[in-house]
Design a protein around this motif. Sequence first.
Motif, mmCIF file in Angstrom:
data_model
loop_
_atom_site.group_PDB
_atom_site.id
_atom_site.type_symbol
_atom_site.label_atom_id
_atom_site.label_comp_id
_atom_site.label_asym_id
_atom_site.label_seq_id
_atom_site.Cartn_x
_atom_site.Cartn_y
_atom_site.Cartn_z
ATOM 1 N N LEU A 2 0.825 -1.201 0.000
ATOM 2 C CA LEU A 2 0.000 0.000 0.000
ATOM 3 C C LEU A 2 0.864 1.257 0.000
ATOM 4 C CD1 LEU A 2 -2.556 -1.140 2.725
ATOM 5 C CD2 LEU A 2 -2.770 -1.333 0.239
ATOM 6 N N ALA A 3 0.461 2.240 -0.795
ATOM 7 C CA ALA A 3 1.173 3.509 -0.864
ATOM 8 C C ALA A 3 0.930 4.314 0.405
ATOM 9 C CB ALA A 3 0.705 4.305 -2.077
ATOM 10 N N CYS A 4 1.961 5.024 0.858
ATOM 11 C CA CYS A 4 1.794 5.881 2.032
ATOM 12 C C CYS A 4 2.722 7.090 1.942
ATOM 13 C CB CYS A 4 2.026 5.116 3.326
ATOM 14 S SG CYS A 4 3.740 4.749 3.674
ATOM 15 N N LEU A 5 2.333 8.144 2.624
ATOM 16 C CA LEU A 5 3.128 9.354 2.761
ATOM 17 C C LEU A 5 3.339 9.599 4.248
ATOM 18 C CD1 LEU A 5 1.185 11.684 0.291
ATOM 19 C CD2 LEU A 5 3.308 10.461 -0.157
ATOM 20 N N SER A 6 4.529 10.013 4.637
ATOM 21 C CA SER A 6 4.784 10.263 6.056
ATOM 22 C C SER A 6 5.498 11.604 6.225
ATOM 23 C CB SER A 6 5.607 9.134 6.672
ATOM 24 O OG SER A 6 6.865 9.053 6.045
ATOM 25 N N TYR A 7 5.279 12.201 7.391
ATOM 26 C CA TYR A 7 5.871 13.489 7.733
ATOM 27 C C TYR A 7 6.034 13.541 9.247
ATOM 28 C CZ TYR A 7 6.189 18.518 8.594
ATOM 29 O OH TYR A 7 6.588 19.757 9.022
ATOM 30 N N VAL A 8 7.198 13.944 9.714
ATOM 31 C CA VAL A 8 7.434 14.106 11.145
ATOM 32 C C VAL A 8 7.127 15.563 11.503
ATOM 33 C CG1 VAL A 8 9.126 14.004 13.000
ATOM 34 C CG2 VAL A 8 9.171 12.295 11.182
ATOM 35 N N ILE A 9 6.182 15.746 12.397
ATOM 36 C CA ILE A 9 5.733 17.080 12.784
ATOM 37 C C ILE A 9 6.849 17.765 13.566
ATOM 38 C CG2 ILE A 9 4.001 18.349 14.114
ATOM 39 C CD1 ILE A 9 2.097 15.990 13.482
ATOM 40 N N GLU A 10 7.130 19.000 13.220
ATOM 41 C CA GLU A 10 8.251 19.737 13.811
ATOM 42 C C GLU A 10 8.039 19.975 15.303
ATOM 43 O OE1 GLU A 10 8.303 23.201 11.386
ATOM 44 O OE2 GLU A 10 8.969 22.105 9.622
ATOM 45 N N GLN A 11 9.146 20.115 16.027
ATOM 46 C CA GLN A 11 9.105 20.250 17.480
ATOM 47 C C GLN A 11 8.489 21.582 17.932
ATOM 48 O OE1 GLN A 11 9.702 18.111 19.835
ATOM 49 N NE2 GLN A 11 10.491 16.483 18.545
ATOM 50 N N VAL A 29 -5.452 7.839 8.127
ATOM 51 C CA VAL A 29 -4.480 8.783 8.672
ATOM 52 C C VAL A 29 -4.037 8.252 10.030
ATOM 53 C CG1 VAL A 29 -4.074 11.136 9.457
ATOM 54 C CG2 VAL A 29 -5.527 10.728 7.475
ATOM 55 N N TYR A 30 -2.720 8.095 10.174
ATOM 56 C CA TYR A 30 -2.136 7.586 11.417
ATOM 57 C C TYR A 30 -1.280 8.671 12.050
ATOM 58 C CZ TYR A 30 -3.330 2.852 9.888
ATOM 59 O OH TYR A 30 -3.998 1.720 9.491
ATOM 60 N N LEU A 31 -1.260 8.687 13.366
ATOM 61 C CA LEU A 31 -0.363 9.538 14.132
ATOM 62 C C LEU A 31 0.400 8.612 15.068
ATOM 63 C CD1 LEU A 31 0.368 12.508 14.501
ATOM 64 C CD2 LEU A 31 -1.326 12.614 16.321
ATOM 65 N N ASN A 32 1.705 8.414 14.799
ATOM 66 C CA ASN A 32 2.534 7.448 15.531
ATOM 67 C C ASN A 32 1.865 6.072 15.579
ATOM 68 O OD1 ASN A 32 4.710 9.037 15.956
ATOM 69 N ND2 ASN A 32 4.372 9.324 18.138
ATOM 70 N N ASN A 33 1.496 5.578 14.421
ATOM 71 C CA ASN A 33 0.882 4.259 14.239
ATOM 72 C C ASN A 33 -0.458 4.091 14.955
ATOM 73 O OD1 ASN A 33 2.962 3.333 12.568
ATOM 74 N ND2 ASN A 33 4.204 2.804 14.347
ATOM 75 N N HIS A 65 -0.452 18.369 21.813
ATOM 76 C CA HIS A 65 0.929 17.918 22.032
ATOM 77 C C HIS A 65 1.333 16.821 21.032
ATOM 78 C CE1 HIS A 65 0.410 20.188 25.663
ATOM 79 N NE2 HIS A 65 -0.496 19.338 26.111
ATOM 80 N N ILE A 66 1.319 17.144 19.756
ATOM 81 C CA ILE A 66 1.713 16.155 18.740
ATOM 82 C C ILE A 66 3.062 16.492 18.108
ATOM 83 C CG2 ILE A 66 -0.654 15.533 18.221
ATOM 84 C CD1 ILE A 66 -0.369 17.198 15.639
ATOM 85 N N ALA A 67 3.761 17.467 18.638
ATOM 86 C CA ALA A 67 5.064 17.845 18.100
ATOM 87 C C ALA A 67 6.019 16.661 18.175
ATOM 88 C CB ALA A 67 5.624 19.030 18.859
ATOM 89 N N GLY A 68 6.753 16.428 17.092
ATOM 90 C CA GLY A 68 7.726 15.352 17.028
ATOM 91 C C GLY A 68 7.155 14.006 16.644
ATOM 92 N N GLN A 69 5.849 13.886 16.476
ATOM 93 C CA GLN A 69 5.238 12.610 16.119
ATOM 94 C C GLN A 69 5.170 12.463 14.602
ATOM 95 O OE1 GLN A 69 1.608 11.726 18.196
ATOM 96 N NE2 GLN A 69 2.275 12.748 20.052
ATOM 97 N N GLU A 70 5.043 11.208 14.178
ATOM 98 C CA GLU A 70 4.989 10.928 12.743
ATOM 99 C C GLU A 70 3.539 10.903 12.271
ATOM 100 O OE1 GLU A 70 6.461 7.673 9.441
ATOM 101 O OE2 GLU A 70 5.917 6.991 11.450
ATOM 102 N N LEU A 71 3.275 11.672 11.232
ATOM 103 C CA LEU A 71 1.971 11.703 10.585
ATOM 104 C C LEU A 71 2.071 10.864 9.314
ATOM 105 C CD1 LEU A 71 -0.879 12.964 10.130
ATOM 106 C CD2 LEU A 71 0.289 14.837 8.993
ATOM 107 N N ARG A 72 1.129 9.943 9.129
ATOM 108 C CA ARG A 72 1.181 9.071 7.945
ATOM 109 C C ARG A 72 -0.203 8.972 7.314
ATOM 110 N NH1 ARG A 72 2.570 3.949 9.892
ATOM 111 N NH2 ARG A 72 0.579 3.026 9.392
ATOM 112 N N ILE A 73 -0.252 9.169 6.006
ATOM 113 C CA ILE A 73 -1.476 8.961 5.225
ATOM 114 C C ILE A 73 -1.240 7.731 4.381
ATOM 115 C CG2 ILE A 73 -3.003 9.904 3.471
ATOM 116 C CD1 ILE A 73 -2.255 12.657 4.418
ATOM 117 N N GLN A 74 -2.184 6.798 4.444
ATOM 118 C CA GLN A 74 -1.996 5.503 3.785
ATOM 119 C C GLN A 74 -3.211 5.178 2.928
ATOM 120 O OE1 GLN A 74 -0.706 2.337 6.390
ATOM 121 N NE2 GLN A 74 -2.168 0.963 5.420
#
Length: 184
Positions: free
Chosen positions: A58-67, A86-90, A115-124
Motif C-alpha cells: 500500500l502507498a503511504c506518505l509520512s511526515y514528522v511534525i516539527e518540534q 491517517v495515522y499519528l505514531n501508528n 501535544h503532537i510535536a515530534g510525532q509521525e503523521l502518515r497517510i496511507q
Amino acid sequence: MWKRLSRILYICFAVLTALALFKSLNAGQVVLDFPDVDITILNDRWESGFVQQDQQRLACLSYVIEQDTSDNLILSIKGLPQAFLVYLNNTLVYSFQDPLKERGVARHWINFPPHIAGQELRIQAVSEEDSLQSLETSTTYLGRQNAILLYFLRDNTYALLFGGITLLLGALSISVNIYLRRNR
C-alpha cells in the motif's frame, strides 16, 4: 428619448470598461497584506513509500511534525483517493471510504489531540489500486483551522472580488432594463 439614454449608457459602460482595462495593465500586481499565517503546506514535504499490510503493498506518505509546532492542529486534505487512513505514531486517527465515488473531491478536516510535536503523521491508501501519485497530488495543510481558512481566503480573494463585481453589474443591468422599459 430612451434610445438616446441607452446610447449614453452604452458609451459610459464602454468608457468605464476601457478605463478599467487600462488601469489593470498599469497597476502591476496587487498584494493584499494579510498577517503571516502559521501553517505548513505538506505537498512537497512528504516522504513517500510503501507499507506491507495483509499481503498488499500500500502507498503511504509520512511526515514528522516539527518540534516547535503549536497545539490544536488540524490537517486539511483535498483530492485524495476514494479510501485512505491517517495515522499519528501508528495510531489510527481518521479513516475515509467512498467506494461508490459519490462525494467527488472533498476537503477533509482532521482534528489532532494536543501535544503532537515530534510525532509521525502518515497517510496511507487502503487498496493497491490507489497509487502513490494519487496521494502525492492531494493538497495538504497542517496548522490551526483559523490560519488555514485565512490562507484559503488570501489565495481565493480574486474569486470573491470577481463574484461581487459580477453581481453588482448584473443588478445594474437589470435595473437599467426595468427603467428603460418603463420610460419608453
